[in-house]
Design a protein around this motif. Structure first.
Motif, PDB file in Angstrom:
ATOM      1  N   GLY A   1      -4.984  -0.168   2.059  1.00 19.04           N
ATOM      2  CA  GLY A   1      -4.360  -1.336   2.255  1.00 19.04           C
ATOM      3  C   GLY A   1      -3.787  -1.205   3.587  1.00 19.04           C
TER       4      GLY A   1
ATOM      5  N   THR B   1       2.499 -10.981   8.916  1.00 19.67           N
ATOM      6  CA  THR B   1       3.262 -10.479   7.931  1.00 19.67           C
ATOM      7  C   THR B   1       2.488  -9.139   7.230  1.00 19.67           C
ATOM      8  OG1 THR B   1       3.686 -12.712   7.226  1.00 19.67           O
ATOM      9  CG2 THR B   1       3.893 -11.040   5.474  1.00 19.67           C
TER      10      THR B   1
ATOM     11  N   SER C   1       2.526  -5.763   4.522  1.00 20.54           N
ATOM     12  CA  SER C   1       2.704  -5.238   3.052  1.00 20.54           C
ATOM     13  C   SER C   1       3.902  -4.288   2.969  1.00 20.54           C
ATOM     14  CB  SER C   1       1.578  -4.553   2.625  1.00 20.54           C
ATOM     15  OG  SER C   1       1.894  -4.207   1.237  1.00 20.54           O
TER      16      SER C   1
ATOM     17  N   SER D   1       5.693  -3.251   0.586  1.00 17.51           N
ATOM     18  CA  SER D   1       5.670  -2.214  -0.361  1.00 17.51           C
ATOM     19  C   SER D   1       4.771  -0.979   0.249  1.00 17.51           C
ATOM     20  CB  SER D   1       5.091  -2.943  -1.768  1.00 17.51           C
ATOM     21  OG  SER D   1       3.680  -3.196  -1.530  1.00 17.51           O
ATOM     22  N   MET D   2       3.848  -1.400   0.932  1.00 19.30           N
ATOM     23  CA  MET D   2       2.811  -0.246   1.429  1.00 19.30           C
ATOM     24  C   MET D   2       3.683   0.327   2.463  1.00 19.30           C
ATOM     25  SD  MET D   2       0.071  -0.095  -0.136  1.00 19.30           S
ATOM     26  CE  MET D   2      -1.113   0.762   1.097  1.00 19.30           C
TER      27      MET D   2
END
Length: 301
Positions: free
Chosen positions: A107, A148, A150, A152-153
Motif C-alpha cells: 500500500g 489523502t 493511509s 494507519s500505514m
C-alpha cells in the motif's frame, strides 16, 4: 513500463539466475559519445530469480565510462534487508514498497531522489500527475501530503523504521545474510540446486530452489498452503513449474524460518520428491545453532 510510456529503451538481457553485467553496461555507455542515454535503471534484488545485482558495481561502471546518466534503482525487495548506500553509491532515484523488508501490508511506495534527479525533473517532458515530485515537494515541508494518505500505514511505517533503527542497519543486513545462509544450507541438505548458481548473485532476501525434472513446483506450493498453512512463492514466467521460492526478509528470525523450511520439506515429499525427512531442516538448524549469539537486550538473563 518505460517502453509502454514511449521511451527508447536498451535492454541488457541476462540469463535467468544472473545479475546486471557491469562490463556490458560500461561498454554501452562508453560508446554513447553524444550522451543520449539519460538513465540507467537496475533492479537491485530480483525476486523471480533470487538474484541481487551489485549497485555499487553499476555505479563504478558508469563512472569508468565517464557517463552523466541518472542511476535509477528498484529496491523494492532490497531496501531494509540488504546493504544499500544511496549517498555513497550516488544513486539518483530509489524506490521501495511497504510489503517487503518493511514488514507491512502492500500500500505504500517510498521514493528517494537526489538533487541531480530533482534538477532533471525541471526539464523532463514526460506527462505526470499523481506521482509528480513537485506536488510532494510543495506539501512535505509542512508535514503534509498532496492527497489523502493511509494514516494507519504511515503509523506502521513509523514503527517499522523505528525497529530497524533500534536493531541497527548493519545488524539488519547481517541477520538477513544469516537467515539466507541457513536456508541455503537446507537446500544443500535436500540435494537440490539454486536457480542462482553463482555465489556473487545470491540474494539474502529470498531463495529460489530448482526442482527435479518431472516434478511440478506449483504442487509443492499448493501442498504447503493447503496442508500446512504455509505460503511460499511459485516460479514465475519461464521458470513456472520449475522452481519455488522461500522468502526470508523483513521481521524474521530463525524459528520463523524453521517453520518455513519444515513446511517446504513436507510439501516436497507430498509432491513426490525423494526427500529424506529432516535432511534440510537439520542442516539449517545446525548452522543457526552454531552461529547464534545472545540477543543484545538479554545479556543478563
Amino acid at each position: 513500463m518505460m517502453q509502454r510510456m514511449g521511451l527508447d529503451v536498451t535492454v541488457i538481457d541476462r540469463p535467468w539466475g544472473e545479475g546486471a553485467d557491469e562490463s556490458i553496461l560500461q561498454d554501452i555507455l562508453s560508446k554513447d559519445k553524444d550522451k543520449k542515454i539519460k538513465a540507467v535503471a537496475v533492479v537491485h534484488n530480483e525476486t523471480t530469480t533470487g538474484v541481487t545485482s551489485d549497485v555499487k558495481g553499476v555505479r563504478a561502471a558508469m563512472d569508468a565510462a565517464n557517463h552523466p546518466a541518472l542511476l535509477l534503482v528498484d529496491g523494492v525487495s532490497s531496501i531494509g534487508a540488504l546493504e544499500f548506500k544511496f549517498d555513497d553509491w550516488r544513486v539518483d532515484v530509489a524506490v521501495t514498497g511497504s510489503q517487503k523488508a518493511l514488514s507491512l501490508p502492500t500500500g505504500l511506495a517510498l521514493v528517494c531522489a537526489s538533487d541531480k534527479a530533482l534538477d532533471h525533473m525541471k526539464t523532463a517532458k514526460l506527462p505526470r500527475c499523481y506521482y509528480d515530485f513537485m506536488d510532494q515537494l510543495k506539501t512535505n515541508p509542512a508535514g503534509s501530503t498532496p492527497y489523502t494518505p493511509s494514516l494507519s500505514m504511515l503509523y506502521g511505517l513509523k514503527e517499522s523504521i523505528s525497529m530497524l533503527k533500534q536493531e541497527g542497519m548493519d545488524n539488519v543486513v547481517a541477520r538477513h545474510h544469516r537467515l539466507a545462509e541457513g536456508t541455503r544450507k537446507a537446500v544443500e541438505g535436500w540435494g537440490l540446486e539454486l536457480l542462482c548458481a553463482h555465489p556473487r548473485w545470491r540474494s539474502d532476501s529470498l531463495t529460489v530452489i530448482k526442482v527435479p525434472q518431472g516434478i511440478d513446483s506449483n504442487k509443492i506450493v499448493k501442498h504447503a498452503y493447503s496442508r500446512y498453512n504455509l505460503s511460499i512463492g511459485i516460479g514465475l514466467s519461464q521458470v513456472n513449474g520449475k522452481v519455488y521460492r522461500i522468502g526470508h526478509l523483513g521481521n524474521m528470525d530463525e524459528l520463523m524460518m524453521c517453520s518455513a523450511i519444515s513446511g517446504a520439506e513436507m510439501a516436497m515429499i507430498d509432491a513426490g520428491m525423494k526427500i529424506q525427512p529432516g535432511s534440510g531442516i537439520g542442516k539449517a538448524i545446525e548452522y543457526w545453532q552454531q552461529t547464534a549469539k545472545v540477543i543484545p537486550t538479554r545479556e543478563a538473563v
